[in-house]
Design an enzyme around this catalytic site. Sequence first.
Site, PDB file in Angstrom:
ATOM      1  N   LEU A  65       0.835  -1.203   0.000  1.00  0.00           N
ATOM      2  CA  LEU A  65       0.000   0.000   0.000  1.00  0.00           C
ATOM      3  C   LEU A  65       0.869   1.252   0.000  1.00  0.00           C
ATOM      4  CD1 LEU A  65      -2.390  -1.466   2.700  1.00  0.00           C
ATOM      5  CD2 LEU A  65      -2.991  -1.059   0.304  1.00  0.00           C
ATOM      6  N   PRO A  66       0.257   2.422  -0.307  1.00  0.00           N
ATOM      7  CA  PRO A  66       1.088   3.633  -0.437  1.00  0.00           C
ATOM      8  C   PRO A  66       1.817   4.061   0.835  1.00  0.00           C
ATOM      9  CG  PRO A  66      -1.066   3.963  -1.473  1.00  0.00           C
ATOM     10  CD  PRO A  66      -1.126   2.651  -0.744  1.00  0.00           C
ATOM     11  N   THR A  97       6.380   0.702   1.965  1.00  0.00           N
ATOM     12  CA  THR A  97       7.367   1.521   2.679  1.00  0.00           C
ATOM     13  C   THR A  97       6.593   2.499   3.546  1.00  0.00           C
ATOM     14  OG1 THR A  97       8.897   1.384   0.836  1.00  0.00           O
ATOM     15  CG2 THR A  97       9.281   3.137   2.429  1.00  0.00           C
ATOM     16  N   LYS A 172      15.196   0.255   5.260  1.00  0.00           N
ATOM     17  CA  LYS A 172      14.748   0.877   4.004  1.00  0.00           C
ATOM     18  C   LYS A 172      14.949   2.402   4.043  1.00  0.00           C
ATOM     19  CE  LYS A 172      12.205   1.647   0.245  1.00  0.00           C
ATOM     20  NZ  LYS A 172      12.542   1.256  -1.099  1.00  0.00           N
ATOM     21  N   LYS A 247       9.074  11.116  -0.150  1.00  0.00           N
ATOM     22  CA  LYS A 247       8.330  10.396   0.906  1.00  0.00           C
ATOM     23  C   LYS A 247       9.307   9.643   1.821  1.00  0.00           C
ATOM     24  CE  LYS A 247       5.872   6.125   1.434  1.00  0.00           C
ATOM     25  NZ  LYS A 247       5.417   4.913   0.798  1.00  0.00           N
TER      26      LYS A 247
HETATM   27  P1  NAD Z   1       0.688   2.457  -6.064  1.00  0.00           P
HETATM   28  O1  NAD Z   1       0.052   3.709  -5.622  1.00  0.00           O
HETATM   29  O2  NAD Z   1       0.881   2.180  -7.507  1.00  0.00           O
HETATM   30  O3  NAD Z   1      -0.126   1.194  -5.451  1.00  0.00           O
HETATM   31  C1  NAD Z   1      -0.731   1.180  -4.181  1.00  0.00           C
HETATM   32  C2  NAD Z   1      -2.118   0.561  -4.326  1.00  0.00           C
HETATM   33  O4  NAD Z   1      -2.737   0.481  -3.042  1.00  0.00           O
HETATM   34  C3  NAD Z   1      -3.060   1.399  -5.218  1.00  0.00           C
HETATM   35  O5  NAD Z   1      -3.506   0.589  -6.294  1.00  0.00           O
HETATM   36  C4  NAD Z   1      -4.189   1.801  -4.271  1.00  0.00           C
HETATM   37  O6  NAD Z   1      -5.453   1.873  -4.891  1.00  0.00           O
HETATM   38  C5  NAD Z   1      -4.124   0.680  -3.246  1.00  0.00           C
HETATM   39  N1  NAD Z   1      -4.794   1.023  -1.997  1.00  0.00           N
HETATM   40  C6  NAD Z   1      -4.723   2.193  -1.280  1.00  0.00           C
HETATM   41  N2  NAD Z   1      -5.497   2.104  -0.173  1.00  0.00           N
HETATM   42  C7  NAD Z   1      -6.070   0.875  -0.199  1.00  0.00           C
HETATM   43  C8  NAD Z   1      -6.971   0.200   0.670  1.00  0.00           C
HETATM   44  N3  NAD Z   1      -7.471   0.792   1.777  1.00  0.00           N
HETATM   45  N4  NAD Z   1      -7.366  -1.064   0.334  1.00  0.00           N
HETATM   46  C9  NAD Z   1      -6.880  -1.661  -0.788  1.00  0.00           C
HETATM   47  N5  NAD Z   1      -6.017  -1.071  -1.647  1.00  0.00           N
HETATM   48  C10 NAD Z   1      -5.624   0.182  -1.355  1.00  0.00           C
HETATM   49  O7  NAD Z   1       2.091   2.381  -5.283  1.00  0.00           O
HETATM   50  P2  NAD Z   1       3.334   1.431  -5.638  1.00  0.00           P
HETATM   51  O8  NAD Z   1       4.263   2.146  -6.559  1.00  0.00           O
HETATM   52  O9  NAD Z   1       2.824   0.080  -5.983  1.00  0.00           O
HETATM   53  O10 NAD Z   1       4.078   1.417  -4.219  1.00  0.00           O
HETATM   54  C11 NAD Z   1       3.565   0.652  -3.132  1.00  0.00           C
HETATM   55  C12 NAD Z   1       4.543   0.781  -1.964  1.00  0.00           C
HETATM   56  O11 NAD Z   1       5.828   0.321  -2.360  1.00  0.00           O
HETATM   57  C13 NAD Z   1       4.736   2.224  -1.471  1.00  0.00           C
HETATM   58  O12 NAD Z   1       4.840   2.206  -0.065  1.00  0.00           O
HETATM   59  C14 NAD Z   1       6.052   2.651  -2.125  1.00  0.00           C
HETATM   60  O13 NAD Z   1       6.740   3.639  -1.364  1.00  0.00           O
HETATM   61  C15 NAD Z   1       6.809   1.330  -2.127  1.00  0.00           C
HETATM   62  N6  NAD Z   1       7.844   1.230  -3.176  1.00  0.00           N
HETATM   63  C16 NAD Z   1       7.573   1.628  -4.449  1.00  0.00           C
HETATM   64  C17 NAD Z   1       8.555   1.532  -5.416  1.00  0.00           C
HETATM   65  C18 NAD Z   1       8.295   1.987  -6.834  1.00  0.00           C
HETATM   66  O14 NAD Z   1       9.282   2.136  -7.607  1.00  0.00           O
HETATM   67  N7  NAD Z   1       7.040   2.214  -7.237  1.00  0.00           N
HETATM   68  C19 NAD Z   1       9.825   1.023  -5.092  1.00  0.00           C
HETATM   69  C20 NAD Z   1      10.055   0.576  -3.792  1.00  0.00           C
HETATM   70  C21 NAD Z   1       9.045   0.687  -2.840  1.00  0.00           C
END
Ligand code: NAD
Length: 299
Positions: A65-66, A97, A172, A247
């Site tokens: 999740l975000p 994260t 992290k 973030k």
């Molecule tokens: P994203 O926003 O693409 O995906 C997150 C998903 O969570 C979304 O589809 C959203 O609709 C869903 N969501 C939010 N609230 C919800 C709820 N209550 N119930 C169900 N679903 C819900 O984000 P991402 O890029 O996939 O990143 C996810 C995590 O991974 C974050 O914490 C980010 O910091 C971490 N991260 C991302 C990357 C990257 O390159 N994108 C790299 C390393 C770590």
Amino acid sequence: MANIGFIGLGNMGTPMAANLVKAGHRVRGYDVNTAALQNLTSIGVEVAANASEAARGADVVITMLPAGEHVREVWLHQGGLIEAVKDAAPLLIDCSTIDVESARIVTEAAHNAGLDMLDAPVSGGVGGAVAATLTFMVGGSDAAFVRGLPILQAMGKNIVHAGGPGAGQAAKICNNMMLAINMAGVCEGFLLARKLGLDWDRLFQIASASSGQSWALSNYCPAPGPVPAAPSNRDYAAGFMAALMLKDVKLSQAAADAVGSPTPLGAHAMSLYQAVVDVGNGAKDFSVVFRWLESQPRQ
Ligand code: NAD
């Protein structure tokens, strides 16, 4: 084969869930955003009507999740997952994260309900999620780590047990704060080099074989030219988005405040990435901080 509930199928969660299916697991997924559910069946993920349904009967429940508020909402709030799954005693894994405090609160609630939980944030970005080469930094007990290892191995290449609960999140944010500072340093070096009349390819050749060498320089050189695959050569298309870097550095500063650790460079790096986001470049790769610095006068 395990039954896995997967909550949060965004940029990272979808390819991670796809790799679990490829490894032979049965995955039921849920996301609040219905658009995120559209293509799940084509990758073999079953679509659930809500988070509890995705987690019902699962051996392992994963969230991606975000931020901390979403993680607390999904696991703890009314109809939260911990309450919904506690009788079946699955292993809980949060790969998002988030702030160390939220990780600690959720893990404590899981333990109070008699459940094992791992905080397992990742490094490697969407490319690593697709290729199943993510690095997982894992916090939790030895027993929970051993239980989660085969599941994490289906999504990543380096799975490191960082320590007890919260240690994955701590690792992290320390790593990403170092990267944020390091990238800003590489940017300053290349900008100064140009003003001094130095060729960027020559500086790259020298620094990458000298003590100025770093991951940021070798892989994501922020000055266009020396590293063909770097985001700087495609108008800073991400890569790792500046908004996500902001973030993570904010999380590092909140953690440093909480424990009273000096991070003057981390604080300064945060202000640089904030400026990048403020000028509308949050969706660009974080190395775009080079372009922002380039536009600044010498103070
Ligand atoms: P994203 O926003 O693409 O995906 C997150 C998903 O969570 C979304 O589809 C959203 O609709 C869903 N969501 C939010 N609230 C919800 C709820 N209550 N119930 C169900 N679903 C819900 O984000 P991402 O890029 O996939 O990143 C996810 C995590 O991974 C974050 O914490 C980010 O910091 C971490 N991260 C991302 C990357 C990257 O390159 N994108 C790299 C390393 C770590």
